[in-house]
Write an enzyme that holds these catalytic residues in place. Structure first.
Site, PDB file in Angstrom:
ATOM      1  N   CYS A 150      80.333  14.940  47.413  1.00 34.53           N
ATOM      2  CA  CYS A 150      80.141  15.747  48.615  1.00 34.53           C
ATOM      3  C   CYS A 150      81.330  15.493  49.519  1.00 34.53           C
ATOM      4  O   CYS A 150      82.195  14.693  49.170  1.00 34.53           O
ATOM      5  CB  CYS A 150      78.821  15.424  49.303  1.00 34.53           C
ATOM      6  SG  CYS A 150      78.906  13.965  50.337  1.00 34.53           S
ATOM      7  N   ARG A 196      71.629  17.165  48.521  1.00 34.41           N
ATOM      8  CA  ARG A 196      71.896  15.964  47.716  1.00 34.41           C
ATOM      9  C   ARG A 196      70.654  15.088  47.629  1.00 34.41           C
ATOM     10  O   ARG A 196      70.381  14.428  46.664  1.00 34.41           O
ATOM     11  CB  ARG A 196      72.958  15.130  48.436  1.00 34.41           C
ATOM     12  CG  ARG A 196      74.227  14.950  47.759  1.00 34.41           C
ATOM     13  CD  ARG A 196      74.970  13.791  48.367  1.00 34.41           C
ATOM     14  NE  ARG A 196      74.698  12.597  47.649  1.00 34.41           N
ATOM     15  CZ  ARG A 196      75.139  12.406  46.415  1.00 34.41           C
ATOM     16  NH1 ARG A 196      75.833  13.352  45.842  1.00 34.41           N
ATOM     17  NH2 ARG A 196      74.883  11.325  45.751  1.00 34.41           N
ATOM     18  N   LYS A 207      65.560  11.921  59.961  1.00 38.12           N
ATOM     19  CA  LYS A 207      65.807  12.738  58.762  1.00 38.12           C
ATOM     20  C   LYS A 207      65.809  11.857  57.516  1.00 38.12           C
ATOM     21  O   LYS A 207      65.166  12.146  56.514  1.00 38.12           O
ATOM     22  CB  LYS A 207      67.154  13.449  58.889  1.00 38.12           C
ATOM     23  CG  LYS A 207      67.586  14.075  57.567  1.00 38.12           C
ATOM     24  CD  LYS A 207      68.987  14.248  57.358  1.00 38.12           C
ATOM     25  CE  LYS A 207      70.015  13.235  57.310  1.00 38.12           C
ATOM     26  NZ  LYS A 207      70.565  12.821  56.034  1.00 38.12           N
ATOM     27  N   ASN A 208      66.510  10.719  57.578  1.00 42.19           N
ATOM     28  CA  ASN A 208      66.659   9.875  56.383  1.00 42.19           C
ATOM     29  C   ASN A 208      65.383   9.127  56.013  1.00 42.19           C
ATOM     30  O   ASN A 208      65.290   8.567  54.930  1.00 42.19           O
ATOM     31  CB  ASN A 208      67.832   8.903  56.568  1.00 42.19           C
ATOM     32  CG  ASN A 208      69.154   9.651  56.495  1.00 42.19           C
ATOM     33  OD1 ASN A 208      69.190  10.815  56.072  1.00 42.19           O
ATOM     34  ND2 ASN A 208      70.220   9.002  56.902  1.00 42.19           N
ATOM     35  N   ASP A 222      76.980   6.426  59.605  1.00 43.21           N
ATOM     36  CA  ASP A 222      76.610   7.742  60.127  1.00 43.21           C
ATOM     37  C   ASP A 222      76.904   7.885  61.619  1.00 43.21           C
ATOM     38  O   ASP A 222      76.765   8.973  62.182  1.00 43.21           O
ATOM     39  CB  ASP A 222      75.124   8.008  59.859  1.00 43.21           C
ATOM     40  CG  ASP A 222      74.798   7.927  58.378  1.00 43.21           C
ATOM     41  OD1 ASP A 222      73.624   7.756  58.031  1.00 43.21           O
ATOM     42  OD2 ASP A 222      75.740   8.010  57.567  1.00 43.21           O
TER      43      ASP A 222
HETATM   44  C1  EPZ Z   1      72.163   7.298  52.462  1.00 42.36           C
HETATM   45  O1  EPZ Z   1      72.938   7.951  51.465  1.00 42.36           O
HETATM   46  C2  EPZ Z   1      72.049   8.284  53.622  1.00 42.36           C
HETATM   47  N1  EPZ Z   1      71.418   9.498  53.153  1.00 42.36           N
HETATM   48  C3  EPZ Z   1      73.447   8.596  54.136  1.00 42.36           C
HETATM   49  O2  EPZ Z   1      73.270   9.417  55.276  1.00 42.36           O
HETATM   50  C4  EPZ Z   1      74.112   7.324  54.613  1.00 42.36           C
HETATM   51  O3  EPZ Z   1      75.423   7.605  55.006  1.00 42.36           O
HETATM   52  C5  EPZ Z   1      74.141   6.308  53.440  1.00 42.36           C
HETATM   53  O4  EPZ Z   1      72.810   6.096  52.932  1.00 42.36           O
HETATM   54  C6  EPZ Z   1      74.670   4.958  53.880  1.00 42.36           C
HETATM   55  O5  EPZ Z   1      73.897   4.431  54.916  1.00 42.36           O
HETATM   56  C7  EPZ Z   1      70.057   9.534  53.091  1.00 42.36           C
HETATM   57  O6  EPZ Z   1      69.356   8.574  53.365  1.00 42.36           O
HETATM   58  C8  EPZ Z   1      69.441  10.822  52.667  1.00 42.36           C
HETATM   59  P1  EPZ Z   1      74.218   4.844  49.435  1.00 42.36           P
HETATM   60  P2  EPZ Z   1      73.006   7.333  49.988  1.00 42.36           P
HETATM   61  O7  EPZ Z   1      73.706   5.059  48.071  1.00 42.36           O
HETATM   62  O8  EPZ Z   1      71.721   6.663  49.671  1.00 42.36           O
HETATM   63  C9  EPZ Z   1      77.852   3.745  46.620  1.00 42.36           C
HETATM   64  C10 EPZ Z   1      73.778  11.011  56.788  1.00 42.36           C
HETATM   65  O9  EPZ Z   1      74.808  11.186  57.448  1.00 42.36           O
HETATM   66  N2  EPZ Z   1      76.924   4.057  45.501  1.00 42.36           N
HETATM   67  O10 EPZ Z   1      73.602   3.776  50.251  1.00 42.36           O
HETATM   68  O11 EPZ Z   1      73.497   8.367  49.096  1.00 42.36           O
HETATM   69  C11 EPZ Z   1      78.202   5.005  47.416  1.00 42.36           C
HETATM   70  O12 EPZ Z   1      79.257   5.707  46.831  1.00 42.36           O
HETATM   71  C12 EPZ Z   1      73.873  10.693  55.305  1.00 42.36           C
HETATM   72  O13 EPZ Z   1      72.611  11.028  57.243  1.00 42.36           O
HETATM   73  C13 EPZ Z   1      77.350   3.873  44.200  1.00 42.36           C
HETATM   74  O14 EPZ Z   1      78.494   3.476  43.964  1.00 42.36           O
HETATM   75  O15 EPZ Z   1      74.136   6.232  50.219  1.00 42.36           O
HETATM   76  C14 EPZ Z   1      78.570   4.429  48.769  1.00 42.36           C
HETATM   77  O16 EPZ Z   1      79.898   3.992  48.752  1.00 42.36           O
HETATM   78  C15 EPZ Z   1      75.238  10.843  54.766  1.00 42.36           C
HETATM   79  N3  EPZ Z   1      76.503   4.164  43.194  1.00 42.36           N
HETATM   80  C16 EPZ Z   1      77.629   3.242  48.885  1.00 42.36           C
HETATM   81  O17 EPZ Z   1      77.155   2.944  47.578  1.00 42.36           O
HETATM   82  C17 EPZ Z   1      75.218   4.632  43.422  1.00 42.36           C
HETATM   83  O18 EPZ Z   1      74.468   4.916  42.466  1.00 42.36           O
HETATM   84  C18 EPZ Z   1      76.418   3.485  49.787  1.00 42.36           C
HETATM   85  O19 EPZ Z   1      75.805   4.656  49.369  1.00 42.36           O
HETATM   86  C19 EPZ Z   1      74.805   4.810  44.745  1.00 42.36           C
HETATM   87  C20 EPZ Z   1      75.679   4.513  45.773  1.00 42.36           C
END
Ligand code: EPZ
Length: 419
Positions: A114, A90, A20-21, A305
């Site tokens: 979320c 999202r 999916k990702n 995840d």
């Molecule tokens: C991706 O989300 C995945 N989603 C998530 O999968 C997964 O949990 C996550 O990466 C971590 O591996 C998709 O790929 C569609 P991040 P993403 O930006 O990209 C902080 C699932 O279960 N952050 O890597 O949104 C954030 O708050 C889903 O399949 C900022 O602070 O995650 C978090 O603490 C859920 N500012 C950390 O970074 C930003 O601009 C990692 O988030 C972006 C992120």
């Protein structure tokens, strides 16, 4: 509503679906490619359908042949994107770069928090600002516009998966050299890079979590590309087998290399796993589980995840286990739902939980809002002696392809009453 009749004793083999990702950002990156492209091993899940719905608004044609998705971007038109559909997921954040590149501006609903965390998008906005895109907030929306300029740039991707993917898509068509520092290197990020490299993009990865992108004259299309199998789905099934298989089960497309840290933790918990041959893993039923501690991290660390499914394994361990969720502050909240099954646990703080001695999971009606935690509820239902009901089933089809069908094929007595 999902009804799981009684303790499962699963056998046979399962094949893991496309990721999916990986599928979501790859669909958007294809908007950069002028004509046709065929994406194989695409998961047929609701989130992909919603994305296809959204891009058909801008005249991208698509057709399915089993899990092969053909996209035709020849006649893209600058039509208004369906706000309601974008708001649904999202991952619409992946729209930003390709739409900005093609149309020069975009307005989307601001992707607020979320269930797992506030999930800010500052890394996305800062990266886009670095390449001359400006953004402004308009009530609940964010409007971004601008024109790409040439020149060499260094961008901090803050190890964010989607911010890294958005920056790759935005800069692969920008004149100059772009260096993404602190880039996320999850398997789905690599799969996106492989797609663009197949389209003649010049992208290199180095060991310092750096991605170097050099502009190329033209990206080609008219080729087919394989979406990587879902290592999170593979990991989830490994936990189900360790807890609910009759003896052992084989997993094809198990993404063993992507799951190294996770598999090491399974072994540490005394779960026996055996590499059979290329990407096929045998997971044995585990009668005695050793309590261990897990800490989630960016790839190749322990995947956040898989944290909630792994917690169910820890509820069956002989002793005290600890979960440290580093990335998302609300991703342990689902544990309170497990208390309905009389699981002994303490949510010590937003990032830490302690689970105590083997728990005989009791009869309960469960629910969750975080899809991975939802999957954890299904695993709990598959290992309790009692009939378990799980509500909000419609969510599961957003992220998992034919999940109930796969379990049924493995002799699970599971039924989705769609109510
Ligand atoms: C991706 O989300 C995945 N989603 C998530 O999968 C997964 O949990 C996550 O990466 C971590 O591996 C998709 O790929 C569609 P991040 P993403 O930006 O990209 C902080 C699932 O279960 N952050 O890597 O949104 C954030 O708050 C889903 O399949 C900022 O602070 O995650 C978090 O603490 C859920 N500012 C950390 O970074 C930003 O601009 C990692 O988030 C972006 C992120």
């Amino acid at each position: 509503m999902l009804k799981v009749k009684w303790k499962a004793s699963l056998s046979w083999e399962v094949k893991i679906s496309g990721s999916k990702n990986a599928a979501l950002p790859i669909i958007w990156a294809c908007l950069l490619l002028k004509w046709k492209i065929k994406l194989k091993n695409m998961p047929k899940i609701k989130d992909v359908e919603t994305f296809l719905d959204i891009i058909s608004e801008i005249w991208v044609k698509y057709s399915w042949n089993k899990n092969s998705l053909s996209l035709d971007t020849t006649n893209i038109k600058n039509n208004k994107l369906d706000y309601k559909k974008i708001k649904k997921i999202r991952a619409s954040i992946f729209l930003l770069s390709p739409i900005l590149h093609i149309f020069g501006n975009i307005k989307i609903p601001f992707p607020w928090w979320c269930v797992i965390w506030r999930r800010p998008i500052d890394s996305h906005l800062n990266s886009l600002k670095k390449i001359w895109y400006n953004y402004k907030y308009i009530w609940d929306d964010i409007e971004i516009s601008g024109k790409l300029k040439s020149g060499d740039k260094i961008i901090n991707s803050s190890f964010s998966v989607s911010a890294t993917e958005n920056s790759i898509i935005a800069n692969v068509v920008r004149k100059g050299q772009t260096i993404l520092k602190n880039a996320a290197l999850e398997p789905h990020v690599i799969n996106l890079i492989d797609l663009l490299k197949k389209a003649w993009a010049d992208i290199k990865i180095n060991y310092l979590h750096e991605i170097v992108i050099n502009w190329v004259e033209e990206l080609r299309s008219d080729f087919s590309f394989e979406v990587v199998s879902d290592y999170i789905e593979a990991g989830t099934f490994m936990i189900i087998w360790a807890l609910a298989s009759k003896e052992y089960i084989d997993i094809a497309n198990a993404r063993i290399s992507d799951l190294y840290t996770f598999i090491e933790k399974l072994k540490e918990a005394w779960v026996k796993v055996k590499d059979l041959w290329w990407d096929v893993l045998r997971v044995y039923k585990c009668e005695k589980i050793k309590p261990i501690n897990i800490q989630t991290n960016i790839f190749p660390g322990f995947p956040t995840d898989l944290q909630s499914p792994f917690a169910i394994l820890q509820t069956q361990a002989n002793g005290m286990s600890r979960i440290h969720e580093v990335l998302f502050e609300w991703r342990l909240n689902f544990l309170v739902e497990l208390e309905k099954m009389w699981v002994n646990l303490v949510l010590a703080n937003p990032h830490e939980a302690i689970i105590f001695w083997p728990n005989n999971l009791r009869k309960a009606t469960l629910t969750s809002w975080d899809l991975r935690a939802w999957m954890a509820m299904v695993i709990a239902a598959l290992i309790t002696e009692w009939k378990t009901k799980i509500t909000k089933t419609e969510y599961i089809y957003r992220w998992y392809e034919d999940f109930v069908g796969k379990l049924k094929a493995l002799w699970a007595d599971i039924e989705d009453t769609k109510g």
